[in-house]
Design an enzyme around this catalytic site. Structure first.
Site, PDB file in Angstrom:
ATOM      1  N   SER A 241       0.835  -1.214   0.000  1.00 38.35           N
ATOM      2  CA  SER A 241       0.000   0.000   0.000  1.00 38.35           C
ATOM      3  C   SER A 241       0.865   1.258   0.000  1.00 38.35           C
ATOM      4  CB  SER A 241      -0.977   0.010   1.181  1.00 38.35           C
ATOM      5  OG  SER A 241      -0.328  -0.239   2.403  1.00 38.35           O
ATOM      6  N   HIS A 271      -2.398  -8.768   1.620  1.00 35.57           N
ATOM      7  CA  HIS A 271      -2.043  -7.536   2.357  1.00 35.57           C
ATOM      8  C   HIS A 271      -3.197  -7.231   3.320  1.00 35.57           C
ATOM      9  CE1 HIS A 271      -0.038  -3.880   3.258  1.00 35.57           C
ATOM     10  NE2 HIS A 271      -0.356  -3.144   2.207  1.00 35.57           N
ATOM     11  N   HIS A 318       5.142 -13.206   6.785  1.00 34.55           N
ATOM     12  CA  HIS A 318       5.448 -11.821   6.420  1.00 34.55           C
ATOM     13  C   HIS A 318       6.660 -11.789   5.502  1.00 34.55           C
ATOM     14  CE1 HIS A 318       6.075  -7.490   6.763  1.00 34.55           C
ATOM     15  NE2 HIS A 318       4.807  -7.445   7.122  1.00 34.55           N
ATOM     16  N   ARG A 327       2.726  -5.404  16.374  1.00 34.36           N
ATOM     17  CA  ARG A 327       1.350  -4.890  16.284  1.00 34.36           C
ATOM     18  C   ARG A 327       0.374  -5.977  16.730  1.00 34.36           C
ATOM     19  NH1 ARG A 327       1.451  -3.261  10.098  1.00 34.36           N
ATOM     20  NH2 ARG A 327       2.195  -5.420  10.103  1.00 34.36           N
ATOM     21  N   ASP A 373      -2.695  -8.738  11.185  1.00 33.06           N
ATOM     22  CA  ASP A 373      -4.064  -9.112  10.829  1.00 33.06           C
ATOM     23  C   ASP A 373      -4.577 -10.323  11.600  1.00 33.06           C
ATOM     24  OD1 ASP A 373      -4.219  -7.047   8.868  1.00 33.06           O
ATOM     25  OD2 ASP A 373      -2.960  -8.265   7.574  1.00 33.06           O
TER      26      ASP A 373
END
Ligand code: HAX
Length: 439
Positions: A241, A271, A318, A327, A373
């Protein structure tokens, strides 16, 4: 199959299998400054971008202008009585490389409120789409509909000097970031809220106002939204992105067109759409197992079944990270502090216990650990955001702050149009020889 499709299918299958084998066996050989594996493998690890706002370390994870997520939590200004940082503060830090004061952040909240108007034609554009169009499709179209207000595009057509490009880019960035919660909330309410829209509350900060306009007044949802919109903001420059936003911006497309590119990249399941895929996958597992509390064995069975069907385990793996994503950890800590007994969150933690062990068995999978995610959807579910197709839009509202802060820097630094060199397979073989050589 029509004749053209038939022709393509035959040709593609043969070339793809032969090239895959060629790359496997010659991957470490040098083609100019990169290896063949990097050239054919999505440019992994090739240093070719300048991004100031954040930096990703494979072992430690993301740092925003040098600050880790726990440090941001400690140092960035908070809402009165709150514990989570305000995303306004992170935007200030990313743009200026300085921690903002409480007053700076209060000013920015008021400034974004002042700039948050969304013209009627944007809503009319969205209303022309079916309500079941994917929310990311609506989001991207909505951002492009806002483009009619681009100050950069107007200034360029009037003949602005190169040295001043950063100025209208900053104005577009501020206007766009300010309007995104309203745009996103409009999409949510037309798709899931019977078209009943909720007016913004000028007394709320950017994140809290977003939760408010979505119609979510579950206790604690404003704090969750502040945390969520902070941790998703940026992940250095090479992620899809950020890179798409930068690439489109490098042609002097304005902030609106650049962000729409970035959001179309975020919409892919490898993504940002992985956040929706995780919850879809977990709910499917619970349904198939007929339980809300699966055992480790049941989870392992479902993981192996997914892999055997040629699918990925969403939320794991990843391209850069080689440890659990901080995160993910930040969200886990938030859930442990606020709702440790939530059943779905506990399933996510059990999946975390099992998945790295299973994925670690496959040599080709370079990172068996969870990414951002893997956890985000379960937090949103806790706050009764059950419409998981909308999750990537929330991610996008946050990601806009990072990629647009970077776009301002691209303009200030006078970054040129991006133009890497491509090669044909024939050209590669001319250079390295057509024989397969074990390197
Ligand atoms: N499940 C199954 N297989 C996986 C996997 C996973 N979670 N992660 C990697 N692999 C496979 C790849 O598909 C690839 O297989 P092939 O060679 O057969 O194509 C192989 O392992 C090597 O991949 P890799 O080098 O480890 O990983 P990549 O850098 O190529 O890809 C991805 C990174 C994130 C795309 C990948 O790990 C993946 O598909 N994960 C699941 C989707 C996901 O969670 N995406 C979100 C990532 C974070 C993010 O951007 N959030 O927005």
């Amino acid at each position: 199959m029509d004749r053209l499709k038939q022709k393509f299918a035959e040709k593609a299958a043969a070339v793809a299998s032969e090239f895959k084998q060629y790359v496997k066996q010659n991957g470490n050989r040098q083609v100019d400054t990169v290896t063949l594996r990097q050239l054919a493998g999505g440019m992994r690890g090739v240093k070719s971008l300048v991004t100031e706002t954040s930096l990703l370390d494979p072992m430690e994870g993301i740092r925003f202008r040098g600050y880790s997520i726990p440090e941001l939590k400690e140092k960035l200004p908070k809402a009165p009585g709150g514990k989570e940082p305000l995303p306004e503060g992170l935007f200030w830090l990313m743009l200026t490389d300085e921690l903002p004061t409480e007053e700076d952040v209060r000013w920015l909240t008021a400034e974004w409120t002042r700039r948050s108007h969304v013209p009627d034609h944007v809503f009319a554009t969205l209303d022309s789409l079916p309500t079941d169009a994917h929310p990311m499709t609506q989001f991207s179209i909505g951002i492009m509909a806002l483009q009619t207000d681009s100050i950069f595009t107007k200034a360029y057509s009037e003949g602005i000097s190169k040295k001043d490009y950063w100025d209208p880019t900053y104005e577009d960035t501020m206007n766009l970031v300010a309007s995104l919660p309203r745009l996103a909330a409009y999409i949510y309410r037309r798709s899931y809220g019977d078209g009943k829209h909720i007016a913004p509350d000028p007394n709320l900060d950017w994140a809290a106002n977003f939760a408010h306009m979505l119609g979510n007044e579950v206790a604690g949802s404003h704090e969750m939204m502040r945390m969520y919109l902070t941790i998703h903001a940026d992940h250095e420059g090479g992620n899809a992105s950020a890179h798409s936003t930068h690439l489109t911006g490098s042609t002097l497309s304005d902030a609106y067109a650049s962000l729409a590119s970035g959001m179309n990249a975020l919409a892919g399941p490898l993504h940002g759409k992985a956040t929706q895929e995780v919850i879809k996958w977990v709910l499917q597992m619970l349904e198939e197992m007929g339980t809300k509390n699966p055992t480790a064995e049941q989870i392992e069975t479902f993981i192996r079944k997914t892999l055997s069907e040629g699918k990925v385990i969403p939320g794991y793996g990843h391209a850069v990270l080689r440890k659990p994503d901080p995160r993910f950890t930040a969200q886990m800590e938030f859930a442990k502090e606020n709702f440790p007994d939530d059943p779905l969150v506990n399933v996510i933690w059990k999946i975390f216990d099992v998945t790295p062990k299973v994925l670690g068995e496959f040599e080709k999978i370079k990172n068996p650990w969870p990414n951002v995610d893997a956890h985000s959807g379960s937090l949103l579910m806790h706050y009764e955001f059950t419409e998981y197709e909308f999750y990537t839009v929330m991610f996008g509202v946050s990601r806009a702050t990072g990629v647009l802060a970077s776009l301002c820097w691209d303009r200030a630094l006078g970054m040129p149009i991006e133009r890497p060199k491509s090669m044909t397979i024939e050209g590669i073989k001319e250079l390295l020889g057509s024989e397969v050589v074990t390197s």
